[in-house]
Write an enzyme that holds these catalytic residues in place. Structure first.
Site, PDB file in Angstrom:
ATOM      1  N   LYS A 188       0.868  -1.188   0.000  1.00 32.86           N
ATOM      2  CA  LYS A 188       0.000   0.000   0.000  1.00 32.86           C
ATOM      3  C   LYS A 188       0.897   1.228   0.000  1.00 32.86           C
ATOM      4  O   LYS A 188       1.820   1.318   0.782  1.00 32.86           O
ATOM      5  CB  LYS A 188      -0.867  -0.002   1.265  1.00 32.86           C
ATOM      6  CG  LYS A 188      -1.919  -1.068   1.208  1.00 32.86           C
ATOM      7  CD  LYS A 188      -2.890  -0.964   2.348  1.00 32.86           C
ATOM      8  CE  LYS A 188      -3.913  -2.070   2.200  1.00 32.86           C
ATOM      9  NZ  LYS A 188      -4.839  -2.192   3.268  1.00 32.86           N
ATOM     10  N   ASP A 215      -0.814 -18.090   1.153  1.00 38.50           N
ATOM     11  CA  ASP A 215      -0.526 -17.639   2.514  1.00 38.50           C
ATOM     12  C   ASP A 215      -0.247 -18.863   3.368  1.00 38.50           C
ATOM     13  O   ASP A 215      -0.729 -19.955   3.062  1.00 38.50           O
ATOM     14  CB  ASP A 215      -1.719 -16.849   3.080  1.00 38.50           C
ATOM     15  CG  ASP A 215      -1.287 -15.858   4.150  1.00 38.50           C
ATOM     16  OD1 ASP A 215      -0.133 -15.942   4.621  1.00 38.50           O
ATOM     17  OD2 ASP A 215      -2.113 -15.007   4.532  1.00 38.50           O
ATOM     18  N   SER A 219      -6.704 -17.708   8.630  1.00 39.84           N
ATOM     19  CA  SER A 219      -7.340 -17.788   9.949  1.00 39.84           C
ATOM     20  C   SER A 219      -8.771 -17.261   9.842  1.00 39.84           C
ATOM     21  O   SER A 219      -9.703 -18.021   9.575  1.00 39.84           O
ATOM     22  CB  SER A 219      -6.492 -17.013  10.955  1.00 39.84           C
ATOM     23  OG  SER A 219      -7.018 -17.144  12.232  1.00 39.84           O
ATOM     24  N   GLY A 221      -9.552 -15.267   7.447  1.00 41.10           N
ATOM     25  CA  GLY A 221      -9.734 -15.148   5.992  1.00 41.10           C
ATOM     26  C   GLY A 221      -9.726 -13.698   5.530  1.00 41.10           C
ATOM     27  O   GLY A 221      -9.748 -13.425   4.326  1.00 41.10           O
TER      28      GLY A 221
HETATM   29  C1  R5P Z   1       0.162 -13.466   9.095  1.00 42.13           C
HETATM   30  O1  R5P Z   1       1.268 -13.047   9.272  1.00 42.13           O
HETATM   31  C2  R5P Z   1      -0.118 -14.775   8.419  1.00 42.13           C
HETATM   32  O2  R5P Z   1       0.878 -15.097   7.495  1.00 42.13           O
HETATM   33  C3  R5P Z   1      -1.475 -14.765   7.761  1.00 42.13           C
HETATM   34  O3  R5P Z   1      -1.462 -13.818   6.712  1.00 42.13           O
HETATM   35  C4  R5P Z   1      -2.556 -14.423   8.741  1.00 42.13           C
HETATM   36  O4  R5P Z   1      -2.500 -15.285   9.835  1.00 42.13           O
HETATM   37  C5  R5P Z   1      -3.916 -14.534   8.113  1.00 42.13           C
HETATM   38  O5  R5P Z   1      -4.871 -14.215   9.076  1.00 42.13           O
HETATM   39  P1  R5P Z   1      -6.378 -13.920   8.684  1.00 42.13           P
HETATM   40  O6  R5P Z   1      -6.846 -15.057   7.844  1.00 42.13           O
HETATM   41  O7  R5P Z   1      -7.095 -13.845  10.009  1.00 42.13           O
HETATM   42  O8  R5P Z   1      -6.423 -12.635   7.966  1.00 42.13           O
END
Ligand code: R5P
Length: 288
Positions: A188, A215, A219, A221
């Protein structure tokens, strides 16, 4: 040798046992009326090489079960105790961000270091450089990258790999390198106090390309959904999601991800309906 499937990983433990042709037994876990856990081995562990398989999602009961089981296996005189923890929870709590907080990763690591060896897959090491900063026993860090690379190259001829952020880009970049694909990370850039532009950090174009967003952990998402939102504006041919550990805590976010993507795949380190990439062979190779 005996493989013990704990509550969260019986299917995976059975796959490992049949892959290696080693004896299998499920850990006997019940609950006392007051909610306390009861853990019992239904096989004799004396002088055996014991492998406990337990992924740590959902985390808390699974962790307590694993602590009870691993200390009990040692008490019962097993010769060597190996913990296979496909998804290692608590590892991201790797520093005291605010005064008074618990550095949970270190505490969890100490409690599980009763084992002779801990094997895990793609742990989210950020501030820790190595698992030896967490565990006081031997550790083996496996990676599902080769399996993911196979999954992608069988399905997409010349994909573009996108990493959502700097922290997880290590996985996207390494997979892209292996399959000779272009990779980029989303950034960004603030142009003024009210204007932020989102752009890729390299000259890669995703227009009319199969995009793979990779990724390590999905978690809630939200991270993936945000990347989808930005990439959609760049007119790709398709948007495909690959996660190593699929947690998917938020059903409504998942519904949007499903709606705006063409495919979703994760490994089976955590049971979920998108677990199309099997890590049992990887674990078998390491145990052999
Ligand atoms: C963060 O550093 C991880 O690599 C993932 O990007 C993160 O855990 C994803 O979390 P969420 O699905 O809750 O956005």
């Amino acid at each position: 040798m005996i493989i013990i499937g704990c509550s969260n990983s019986k299917d995976l433990a059975k796959r490992i046992s049949s892959g290696l042709d080693w004896e299998y037994s499920s850990l006997n876990v019940k609950r006392f009326p007051d909610g306390e856990l009861y853990v019992k081995f239904d096989v004799n562990l004396k002088n055996k090489n014991v492998v406990l398989v337990q992924t740590l999602h959902p985390p808390n009961e699974a962790l307590l079960e694993l602590i009870l089981a691993s200390h009990t296996a040692k008490d019962l005189g097993c010769k060597k105790l190996t913990l296979v923890i496909p998804y290692l929870a608590y590892i991201r709590q790797d520093k005291r961000f605010n005064a008074g907080e618990s550095v949970s990763s270190k505490i969890v690591g100490r409690l599980l270091s009763v084992a002779d060896e801990v094997i895990t897959i793609d742990p989210h090491l950020h501030r820790f450089k190595s698992l030896s900063e967490v565990f006081k026993t031997k550790t083996i860090k496996l990676s599902a990258n080769d399996l993911i690379q196979d999954y992608i190259s069988k399905r997409f001829a010349s994909p573009v790999i996108i990493g959502p952020d700097a922290e997880s880009y290590q996985w996207a970049r390494s997979i892209a390198n292996k399959i000779n694909a272009s990779a980029a990370i989303l950034e960004k850039e603030r142009l003024s106090s009210s204007k932020v532009v989102e752009k890729l950090n390299s000259e890669v174009s995703v227009e009319d390309k199969d995009v793979l967003i990779i990724d390590d952990i999905i978690s809630t998402g939200h991270t993936i959904l945000e990347v989808i939102r930005i990439i959609r504006k760049m007119k790709p041919k398709s948007i495909n999601i690959v996660g190593i550990h699929g947690i998917f805590t938020d059903r409504s976010v998942l519904d949007f991800i499903k709606e705006y993507s063409d495919s979703i795949a994760t490994t089976n380190t955590i049971n979920n309906s998108f677990a199309k990439i099997d890590v049992s062979g990887l674990i078998c190779d390491s145990l052999k």
